[in-house]
Design a protein around this motif. Structure first.
Motif, PDB file in Angstrom:
ATOM      1  N   THR A 105       0.828  -1.195   0.000  1.00  0.00           N
ATOM      2  CA  THR A 105       0.000   0.000   0.000  1.00  0.00           C
ATOM      3  C   THR A 105       0.865   1.248   0.000  1.00  0.00           C
ATOM      4  O   THR A 105       2.029   1.215   0.447  1.00  0.00           O
ATOM      5  CB  THR A 105      -0.939   0.016   1.227  1.00  0.00           C
ATOM      6  OG1 THR A 105      -1.804   1.153   1.140  1.00  0.00           O
ATOM      7  CG2 THR A 105      -0.152   0.101   2.517  1.00  0.00           C
ATOM      8  N   SER A 233     -13.882   4.313  -3.551  1.00  0.00           N
ATOM      9  CA  SER A 233     -12.867   3.292  -3.825  1.00  0.00           C
ATOM     10  C   SER A 233     -13.297   2.500  -5.053  1.00  0.00           C
ATOM     11  O   SER A 233     -14.461   2.098  -5.177  1.00  0.00           O
ATOM     12  CB  SER A 233     -12.709   2.350  -2.630  1.00  0.00           C
ATOM     13  OG  SER A 233     -11.762   1.340  -2.917  1.00  0.00           O
ATOM     14  N   GLY A 235     -11.750  -0.542  -8.130  1.00  0.00           N
ATOM     15  CA  GLY A 235     -10.692  -1.514  -8.412  1.00  0.00           C
ATOM     16  C   GLY A 235     -11.238  -2.741  -9.108  1.00  0.00           C
ATOM     17  O   GLY A 235     -12.366  -2.772  -9.596  1.00  0.00           O
ATOM     18  N   TYR A 252      -6.520  -5.071  -7.060  1.00  0.00           N
ATOM     19  CA  TYR A 252      -5.933  -3.742  -6.932  1.00  0.00           C
ATOM     20  C   TYR A 252      -7.061  -2.773  -6.606  1.00  0.00           C
ATOM     21  O   TYR A 252      -8.141  -2.817  -7.206  1.00  0.00           O
ATOM     22  CB  TYR A 252      -5.231  -3.325  -8.223  1.00  0.00           C
ATOM     23  CG  TYR A 252      -4.702  -1.912  -8.200  1.00  0.00           C
ATOM     24  CD1 TYR A 252      -3.479  -1.625  -7.624  1.00  0.00           C
ATOM     25  CD2 TYR A 252      -5.458  -0.865  -8.756  1.00  0.00           C
ATOM     26  CE1 TYR A 252      -2.990  -0.319  -7.592  1.00  0.00           C
ATOM     27  CE2 TYR A 252      -4.981   0.435  -8.732  1.00  0.00           C
ATOM     28  CZ  TYR A 252      -3.749   0.700  -8.147  1.00  0.00           C
ATOM     29  OH  TYR A 252      -3.281   1.994  -8.109  1.00  0.00           O
ATOM     30  N   TRP A 254      -7.957   1.493  -5.660  1.00  0.00           N
ATOM     31  CA  TRP A 254      -7.575   2.902  -5.585  1.00  0.00           C
ATOM     32  C   TRP A 254      -8.666   3.635  -4.819  1.00  0.00           C
ATOM     33  O   TRP A 254      -9.843   3.552  -5.139  1.00  0.00           O
ATOM     34  CB  TRP A 254      -7.411   3.507  -6.975  1.00  0.00           C
ATOM     35  CG  TRP A 254      -7.225   4.997  -6.968  1.00  0.00           C
ATOM     36  CD1 TRP A 254      -8.207   5.952  -7.049  1.00  0.00           C
ATOM     37  CD2 TRP A 254      -6.006   5.709  -6.871  1.00  0.00           C
ATOM     38  NE1 TRP A 254      -7.671   7.211  -7.013  1.00  0.00           N
ATOM     39  CE2 TRP A 254      -6.297   7.098  -6.898  1.00  0.00           C
ATOM     40  CE3 TRP A 254      -4.666   5.324  -6.771  1.00  0.00           C
ATOM     41  CZ2 TRP A 254      -5.329   8.078  -6.834  1.00  0.00           C
ATOM     42  CZ3 TRP A 254      -3.696   6.300  -6.707  1.00  0.00           C
ATOM     43  CH2 TRP A 254      -4.020   7.655  -6.726  1.00  0.00           C
ATOM     44  N   SER A 262      -5.047  10.247  -1.302  1.00  0.00           N
ATOM     45  CA  SER A 262      -5.408   9.034  -2.049  1.00  0.00           C
ATOM     46  C   SER A 262      -4.581   7.858  -1.526  1.00  0.00           C
ATOM     47  O   SER A 262      -3.549   8.040  -0.859  1.00  0.00           O
ATOM     48  CB  SER A 262      -5.181   9.224  -3.553  1.00  0.00           C
ATOM     49  OG  SER A 262      -3.815   9.467  -3.813  1.00  0.00           O
ATOM     50  N   ALA A 264      -3.323   3.751  -2.776  1.00  0.00           N
ATOM     51  CA  ALA A 264      -3.302   2.611  -3.693  1.00  0.00           C
ATOM     52  C   ALA A 264      -2.905   1.379  -2.897  1.00  0.00           C
ATOM     53  O   ALA A 264      -2.078   1.462  -1.978  1.00  0.00           O
ATOM     54  CB  ALA A 264      -2.318   2.858  -4.830  1.00  0.00           C
ATOM     55  N   ARG A 265      -3.474   0.247  -3.266  1.00  0.00           N
ATOM     56  CA  ARG A 265      -3.071  -1.003  -2.607  1.00  0.00           C
ATOM     57  C   ARG A 265      -3.281  -2.185  -3.551  1.00  0.00           C
ATOM     58  O   ARG A 265      -4.228  -2.218  -4.346  1.00  0.00           O
ATOM     59  CB  ARG A 265      -3.839  -1.214  -1.314  1.00  0.00           C
ATOM     60  CG  ARG A 265      -5.318  -1.486  -1.433  1.00  0.00           C
ATOM     61  CD  ARG A 265      -5.919  -1.619  -0.036  1.00  0.00           C
ATOM     62  NE  ARG A 265      -7.283  -2.098  -0.022  1.00  0.00           N
ATOM     63  CZ  ARG A 265      -8.341  -1.341   0.117  1.00  0.00           C
ATOM     64  NH1 ARG A 265      -8.203  -0.015   0.211  1.00  0.00           N
ATOM     65  NH2 ARG A 265      -9.544  -1.862   0.149  1.00  0.00           N
TER      66      ARG A 265
END
Length: 275
Positions: A105, A233, A235, A252, A254, A262, A264-265
């Motif tokens: 992340t 969110s 993804g 994934y 966002w 923000s 991301a992971r």
């Protein structure tokens, strides 16, 4: 005396001739009106049962000696295996599920990228299958970045430095933002490529806990604000059924919090689907 003898002789002859006529059989063409006696073959009584000659003279029925041709029967399709039907109809991707997630992340603030970090979380969801190929579901996600990398700073700066996630404030001071746990409520839509493989997209509401730290030009903290920031969110991912109940996925996500932060992971998830 002589006359008596002749008369007796004539009577005897008449009686004999009458008896002989009764014991004879007239031919088929004999005239029934004819008075002329027929002295033919004496009548012979017929036997009670036909002899062998009558049996031999009976007509012979012809027998069909051709070889019978097999009938072209169409095979009746067997009933499908219930397990195969269940698998194809997405029974593995239907119902309540729970999973644990772990992965990479990184948070960003004011369009400045933060540092890489590890995170962990979990998901609770329920799915339904439509037309044997489409999966629709709702789920709730929890995600929390740890402090395993970057000098225990996580995805944020160390206090007093001018690293990432720092914004200049009026008077030459700085503002450092740090992201904590995150909660999402999303919808999931997917397509069953095979009976065990699902491709899906997800999107929905997100809320994250954040801290905003204010420092003066000397790097001394002058104030701090901790609160929740809302956003969305989105993804997608891929999910594979290992068995009837156990599955794994890779996805994934966002997340955008307002217009300032923000995240991301990319995660791996392992879960159990209740039968």
């Amino acid at each position: 005396m002589r006359k008596l003898y002749l008369a007796a002789t004539a009577l005897t002859a008449a009686v004999a001739s009458q008896a002989w006529a009764q014991d004879t059989v007239a031919p088929d063409n004999a005239d029934p009106q004819s008075t002329t006696p027929y002295y033919g073959t004496p009548a012979v009584p017929q036997p009670a049962y036909p002899d062998s000659s009558a049996t031999q003279d009976a007509p012979v029925v012809a027998q069909d000696t051709t070889t019978a041709q097999p009938v072209n029967y169409q095979p009746i399709p067997l009933a499908p295996n219930p397990n195969e039907v269940a698998n194809h109809s997405g029974i593995k991707f239907r119902g309540l599920r729970v999973e644990g997630d772990i992965g990479w992340t990184r948070s960003s603030s004011n369009h400045v990228s933060g540092r890489n970090n590890m995170g962990y979380g979990g998901t609770l969801g329920v799915d339904a299958v439509v037309d044997n190929f489409f999966v629709f579901g709702v789920e709730g996600n929890y995600w929390n970045p740890s402090k395993m990398w970057e000098n225990n700073a996580g995805s944020n700066m160390n206090v007093g430095s001018q690293g990432n996630n720092i914004g200049t404030t009026a008077g030459g001071g700085y503002s450092a933002r740090k992201a904590f746990e995150e909660w999402d409520a999303t919808l999931r839509m997917g397509f069953l490529a095979t009976k065990d493989l699902l491709f899906y997209m997800a999107g929905g509401y997100a809320s994250g806990k954040q801290r905003n730290l204010y420092l003066n030009s000397a790097g001394v903290a002058t104030g701090k604000y901790v609160g929740w920031s809302n956003g969305y969110s989105v993804g997608g991912g891929i999910e594979y059924s290992i068995t009837q109940n156990f599955f794994m996925n890779a996805q994934y996500r966002w997340t955008q919090f307002g217009n300032h932060t923000s995240r991301a992971r990319a995660t791996l998830g392992f879960g159990f689907r209740f039968p």
